[in-house]
Motif scaffolding. Structure first.
Motif, mmCIF file in Angstrom:
data_model
loop_
_atom_site.group_PDB
_atom_site.id
_atom_site.type_symbol
_atom_site.label_atom_id
_atom_site.label_comp_id
_atom_site.label_asym_id
_atom_site.label_seq_id
_atom_site.Cartn_x
_atom_site.Cartn_y
_atom_site.Cartn_z
ATOM 1 N N ALA A 300 -5.980 -22.279 -0.801
ATOM 2 C CA ALA A 300 -5.477 -22.001 -2.149
ATOM 3 C C ALA A 300 -5.645 -23.244 -3.028
ATOM 4 O O ALA A 300 -6.093 -23.160 -4.185
ATOM 5 N N ALA A 301 -5.296 -24.419 -2.465
ATOM 6 C CA ALA A 301 -5.410 -25.665 -3.243
ATOM 7 C C ALA A 301 -6.878 -25.984 -3.533
ATOM 8 O O ALA A 301 -7.228 -26.405 -4.643
ATOM 9 N N ALA A 302 -7.750 -25.753 -2.542
ATOM 10 C CA ALA A 302 -9.189 -26.009 -2.741
ATOM 11 C C ALA A 302 -9.728 -25.077 -3.825
ATOM 12 O O ALA A 302 -10.495 -25.497 -4.700
ATOM 13 N N GLY A 303 -9.302 -23.813 -3.789
ATOM 14 C CA GLY A 303 -9.762 -22.830 -4.776
ATOM 15 C C GLY A 303 -9.308 -23.209 -6.180
ATOM 16 O O GLY A 303 -10.072 -23.094 -7.147
ATOM 17 N N LYS A 304 -8.062 -23.686 -6.284
ATOM 18 C CA LYS A 304 -7.520 -24.080 -7.595
ATOM 19 C C LYS A 304 -8.301 -25.298 -8.127
ATOM 20 O O LYS A 304 -8.658 -25.363 -9.311
ATOM 21 N N HIS A 305 -8.548 -26.234 -7.228
ATOM 22 C CA HIS A 305 -9.306 -27.433 -7.608
ATOM 23 C C HIS A 305 -10.693 -27.031 -8.127
ATOM 24 O O HIS A 305 -11.141 -27.496 -9.184
ATOM 25 N N GLU A 306 -11.366 -26.126 -7.410
ATOM 26 C CA GLU A 306 -12.697 -25.672 -7.835
ATOM 27 C C GLU A 306 -12.632 -24.968 -9.195
ATOM 28 O O GLU A 306 -13.517 -25.139 -10.036
ATOM 29 N N LYS A 307 -11.577 -24.185 -9.395
ATOM 30 C CA LYS A 307 -11.441 -23.456 -10.679
ATOM 31 C C LYS A 307 -11.275 -24.436 -11.836
ATOM 32 O O LYS A 307 -11.876 -24.274 -12.894
ATOM 33 N N ASN A 308 -10.442 -25.470 -11.615
ATOM 34 C CA ASN A 308 -10.248 -26.481 -12.660
ATOM 35 C C ASN A 308 -11.555 -27.196 -12.981
ATOM 36 O O ASN A 308 -11.871 -27.459 -14.147
ATOM 37 N N LEU A 309 -12.321 -27.499 -11.920
ATOM 38 C CA LEU A 309 -13.613 -28.161 -12.132
ATOM 39 C C LEU A 309 -14.556 -27.257 -12.914
ATOM 40 O O LEU A 309 -15.280 -27.708 -13.811
ATOM 41 N N LEU A 310 -14.523 -25.954 -12.570
ATOM 42 C CA LEU A 310 -15.417 -24.999 -13.242
ATOM 43 C C LEU A 310 -15.119 -24.944 -14.740
ATOM 44 O O LEU A 310 -16.042 -24.964 -15.565
ATOM 45 N N ILE A 311 -13.832 -24.909 -15.087
ATOM 46 C CA ILE A 311 -13.462 -24.841 -16.511
ATOM 47 C C ILE A 311 -13.943 -26.106 -17.223
ATOM 48 O O ILE A 311 -14.558 -26.055 -18.288
ATOM 49 N N ARG A 312 -13.692 -27.251 -16.597
ATOM 50 C CA ARG A 312 -14.085 -28.537 -17.198
ATOM 51 C C ARG A 312 -15.605 -28.610 -17.384
ATOM 52 O O ARG A 312 -16.108 -29.046 -18.424
ATOM 53 N N LEU A 313 -16.320 -28.142 -16.356
ATOM 54 C CA LEU A 313 -17.785 -28.186 -16.404
ATOM 55 C C LEU A 313 -18.325 -27.219 -17.465
ATOM 56 O O LEU A 313 -19.181 -27.588 -18.279
ATOM 57 N N SER A 314 -17.800 -25.989 -17.485
ATOM 58 C CA SER A 314 -18.293 -24.989 -18.450
ATOM 59 C C SER A 314 -17.992 -25.459 -19.872
ATOM 60 O O SER A 314 -18.850 -25.362 -20.762
ATOM 61 N N ASP A 315 -16.767 -25.963 -20.092
ATOM 62 C CA ASP A 315 -16.408 -26.450 -21.433
ATOM 63 C C ASP A 315 -17.307 -27.613 -21.843
ATOM 64 O O ASP A 315 -17.767 -27.691 -22.990
ATOM 65 N N GLY A 327 -23.624 -16.061 -17.410
ATOM 66 C CA GLY A 327 -22.604 -15.584 -16.481
ATOM 67 C C GLY A 327 -21.255 -16.196 -16.762
ATOM 68 O O GLY A 327 -21.056 -17.397 -16.560
ATOM 69 N N ASN A 328 -20.349 -15.385 -17.307
ATOM 70 C CA ASN A 328 -18.974 -15.883 -17.487
ATOM 71 C C ASN A 328 -17.968 -14.800 -17.131
ATOM 72 O O ASN A 328 -16.983 -14.587 -17.827
ATOM 73 N N ALA A 329 -18.240 -14.126 -16.025
ATOM 74 C CA ALA A 329 -17.316 -13.077 -15.552
ATOM 75 C C ALA A 329 -16.016 -13.717 -15.094
ATOM 76 O O ALA A 329 -16.016 -14.857 -14.604
ATOM 77 N N GLN A 330 -14.927 -12.980 -15.267
ATOM 78 C CA GLN A 330 -13.610 -13.418 -14.780
ATOM 79 C C GLN A 330 -13.688 -13.738 -13.293
ATOM 80 O O GLN A 330 -14.302 -12.976 -12.537
ATOM 81 N N GLY A 331 -13.049 -14.823 -12.884
ATOM 82 C CA GLY A 331 -12.933 -15.132 -11.453
ATOM 83 C C GLY A 331 -14.233 -15.561 -10.802
ATOM 84 O O GLY A 331 -14.382 -15.469 -9.582
ATOM 85 N N LYS A 332 -15.178 -16.056 -11.601
ATOM 86 C CA LYS A 332 -16.475 -16.431 -11.033
ATOM 87 C C LYS A 332 -16.366 -17.688 -10.152
ATOM 88 O O LYS A 332 -15.384 -18.445 -10.247
ATOM 89 N N LEU A 333 -17.384 -17.898 -9.341
ATOM 90 C CA LEU A 333 -17.453 -19.098 -8.499
ATOM 91 C C LEU A 333 -17.812 -20.310 -9.361
ATOM 92 O O LEU A 333 -18.341 -20.138 -10.473
ATOM 93 N N PRO A 334 -17.594 -21.527 -8.851
ATOM 94 C CA PRO A 334 -17.961 -22.720 -9.629
ATOM 95 C C PRO A 334 -19.471 -22.975 -9.623
ATOM 96 O O PRO A 334 -19.957 -23.975 -9.096
ATOM 97 N N ILE A 335 -20.187 -22.009 -10.174
ATOM 98 C CA ILE A 335 -21.646 -22.088 -10.298
ATOM 99 C C ILE A 335 -21.957 -21.900 -11.779
ATOM 100 O O ILE A 335 -21.551 -20.889 -12.354
ATOM 101 N N VAL A 336 -22.626 -22.877 -12.390
ATOM 102 C CA VAL A 336 -22.922 -22.748 -13.818
ATOM 103 C C VAL A 336 -24.430 -22.849 -14.030
ATOM 104 O O VAL A 336 -25.037 -23.908 -13.839
#
Ligand code: PLP
Length: 407
Positions: A300-315, A327-336
């Motif tokens: 859960a903590a790893a997933g949250k960390h990845e999600k935060n990174l994804l938001i920072r990277l996409s922004d 690709g900006n579907a809800q709940g996507k993987l940290p792949i940009v």
């Protein structure tokens, strides 16, 4: 609990590697292949140092130790992915071989003219080409469910394409280009109601610990060790044992037969039926060590960390003029996946590489998806739990610099 990424990074020696011009590596190519923790390197090295022998063949101590380690690895694969009772794990070279195994063995002996294979527009070539060959050989037809503009699957189109003619649905749990995570439990239920079997390409979802096979309820699952932080050249096809035992062998040779005579040959049941010849024993042991490593992470903590990174990277990418993210579907993987207007992806990658940043460019083995998107390729930055926000910030800064140079 806070995810201690600095502690995690110490487990991965490659992350301290220096590349071009002495820059510390920023590894954002995890969707292509992930780095390996020390525990995996040690498991493989210890096997070769202490227990190495061929398996299933000899009655000496080393062979028994090697056999026990290999079969223990198989149990760990089934356990990690929560395979339901009645499922078996066949070791393969990876997702590609697992999908080929289904498409050659199951499809070519079960499909007939008029049958349909349902895929989606976001599939990797490994989940397209084997089905094309199966279709050519059997007269079956491929139909393809469309995606929506945000990169998610068009479920209505999927439902429309699904019919009594559909004999198998083969879908990626997650797209290696768009990062989209498909609702595989829902799709699997729909497919089963229509009387079709379900094959899940879990190459991208498995490293993010998204695959609980008991919950998803499909029939075939394909995974690669190297994407899950294990060695290359190994993976698994996890599948219903009754299906596997009814399928003809896919490759033939040692260890998969019951009896051979000039009059004919009888075959063992699964999993051995599909593991002809000496398998990648060390790979399987390293794969199991990688799964042990993941099991000990706080998912859960790893997933949250990845999600935060994804938001920072996409922004960060979006803040640079001329960029477009696919690709900006809800709940996507940290792949940009992204492009920069007027710049070739390879030029962007070359400039980033000069600053120590590893990304992937090209069609990502998804040419039909590129056609849907109307492009030839993208840059793709793909993250893992061991990446940091500092790395993301350096990436964005260097991408902005590259954009100025290429403008
Ligand atoms: N499917 C998907 C979605 C992938 O991303 C990949 C690899 O990138 C594959 C299949 C093929 O995996 P492998 O090369 O490990 O066989």
């Amino acid at each position: 609990m806070e995810f201690d990424v600095e502690k995690i990074r110490k487990d991965f020696p490659a992350l301290s590697e220096r590349t071009n011009g002495g820059n510390t590596l920023i590894y954002f190519d995890n969707a292509a292949s992930a780095q390996k923790p020390l525990s995996v390197l040690e498991a493989v090295s210890n096997f070769y140092r202490h227990d190495y022998s061929n398996i299933h063949r000899s009655a000496h101590d080393l062979s028994m130790r090697a056999t026990a380690a290999y079969e223990n690895a198989r149990k760990k694969v089934l356990g990690f992915f929560s395979a339901p009772p009645g499922f078996e794990a066949v070791f393969t070279r990876g997702t590609t071989e697992s999908l080929n195994l289904i498409a050659q063995s199951w499809a070519q002996s079960n499909l007939r003219r008029g049958d349909e294979i349902l895929l989606t527009e976001m599939e990797h070539h490994a989940n397209i080409v084997p089905w094309q060959i199966a279709a050519q050989k059997t007269g079956a037809k491929i139909s393809v469910a469309k995606i929506l503009p945000d990169g998610s699957l068009n479920i209505e189109d999927f439902k429309e394409k699904l019919s009594g003619k559909t004999k198998i649905v083969s879908i990626a749990h997650a797209s290696n280009v768009l990062g989209t995570v498909n609702p595989v439990k829902l799709l699997s239920g729909l497919a089963h109601s229509a009387g079709a079997l379900v094959s899940i390409d879990a190459a991208q979802s498995s490293p993010h610990m998204l695959d609980n096979l008991s919950d998803i309820g499909a029939d075939f699952y394909s995974v690669s060790s190297h994407k899950c932080f294990g060695p290359t050249g190994c993976g698994a096809l996890i599948a219903r044992r009754d299906l596997l035992d009814a399928m003809p062998p896919y490759q033939c040779g040692g260890d998969m037969i019951e009896n051979v005579s000039w009059e004919g040959t009888t075959f063992r049941k699964s999993p051995e039926r599909f593991e002809a010849g000496t398998p990648n024993i060390a790979g399987a042991i390293g794969f199991a060590a990688a799964l042990d490593y993941l099991k000990n992470l706080d998912a859960a903590a790893a997933g949250k960390h990845e999600k935060n990174l994804l938001i920072r990277l996409s922004d960060g990418i979006s803040s640079i003029g001329g960029t477009r993210i696919y690709g900006n579907a809800q709940g996507k993987l940290p792949i940009v996946s992204f492009n920069l207007s007027g710049a070739h992806p390879n030029d962007i990658s070359a400039l980033l590489n000069a600053g120590g940043i590893a990304i992937r460019t090209g069609h990502h083995c998804a040419e039909p998806l590129m056609e849907t998107l109307g492009i030839r390729g993208t840059c793709r930055a793909s993250l893992a739990f061991y990446n940091t926000k500092e790395e993301v910030d350096i990436f964005v800064e260097k991408l902005a610099h590259a954009a100025k140079i290429l403008a």
